[in-house]
Motif scaffolding. Structure first.
Motif, PDB file in Angstrom:
ATOM      1  N   UNK A 207       0.808  -1.216   0.000  1.00  0.00           N
ATOM      2  CA  UNK A 207       0.000   0.000   0.000  1.00  0.00           C
ATOM      3  C   UNK A 207       0.846   1.274   0.000  1.00  0.00           C
ATOM      4  N   UNK A 208       2.045   1.215   0.605  1.00  0.00           N
ATOM      5  CA  UNK A 208       2.924   2.385   0.626  1.00  0.00           C
ATOM      6  C   UNK A 208       4.379   1.906   0.638  1.00  0.00           C
TER       7      UNK A 208
ATOM      8  N   UNK B  18       2.494   2.521   9.295  1.00  0.00           N
ATOM      9  CA  UNK B  18       2.246   3.509  10.331  1.00  0.00           C
ATOM     10  C   UNK B  18       3.144   3.219  11.523  1.00  0.00           C
ATOM     11  N   UNK B  19       3.486   4.259  12.236  1.00  0.00           N
ATOM     12  CA  UNK B  19       4.306   4.095  13.436  1.00  0.00           C
ATOM     13  C   UNK B  19       3.522   3.293  14.467  1.00  0.00           C
ATOM     14  N   UNK B  20       4.186   2.345  15.091  1.00  0.00           N
ATOM     15  CA  UNK B  20       3.548   1.540  16.128  1.00  0.00           C
ATOM     16  C   UNK B  20       3.594   2.290  17.451  1.00  0.00           C
TER      17      UNK B  20
END
Length: 95
Positions: free
Chosen positions: A81-82, A91-93
Motif C-alpha cells: 500500500x505504501x 504507520x508508526x507503532x
C-alpha cells in the motif's frame, strides 16, 4: 439415545449459541446421530491396543532444505500500500 429439545437447548446454552426452534429440531436429530456413532465406537474392544498419538511410526519427518531463488524487490513491493526508499512504509507503532 435421542436427545430431547430441552437437552439440545441446554447444550446450546453451555456453548453460548442462540438457536431458533428450527435449528433445535435439526440439531436434535444430528447430535443424536453423532452420539449413536460414538456409542458404536465405545463398543469396540481396545484393551490390547497400545495408546498412540500418531498412527504412523514416523518421527520428525521433514523435507530437505532446497534453496530457491527469491522474488525481486520490485515484485515484492508491487502490491504494497505504501513504499518509501525501497521498503514497506507502515504507520508508526509507537509514537
Amino acid at each position: 439415545m435421542d436427545l430431547t429439545s430441552a437437552e439440545v437447548r441446554h447444550i446450546a446454552l453451555l456453548a453460548r449459541i442462540g438457536m431458533t426452534d428450527e435449528e433445535v429440531a435439526r440439531f436434535q436429530s444430528e447430535l443424536s446421530s453423532v452420539l449413536g456413532h460414538i456409542r458404536v465406537l465405545q463398543e469396540i474392544e481396545t484393551t490390547d491396543v497400545p495408546p498412540t498419538a500418531n498412527g504412523a511410526d514416523l518421527l520428525n519427518v521433514t523435507a530437505p532444505d532446497q534453496p530457491t531463488p527469491s522474488y525481486s524487490r520490485d515484485a515484492v513491493l508491487r502490491n504494497a500500500p505504501a513504499v518509501e526508499e525501497g521498503l514497506f512504509r507502515i504507520r508508526a507503532v509507537l509514537e
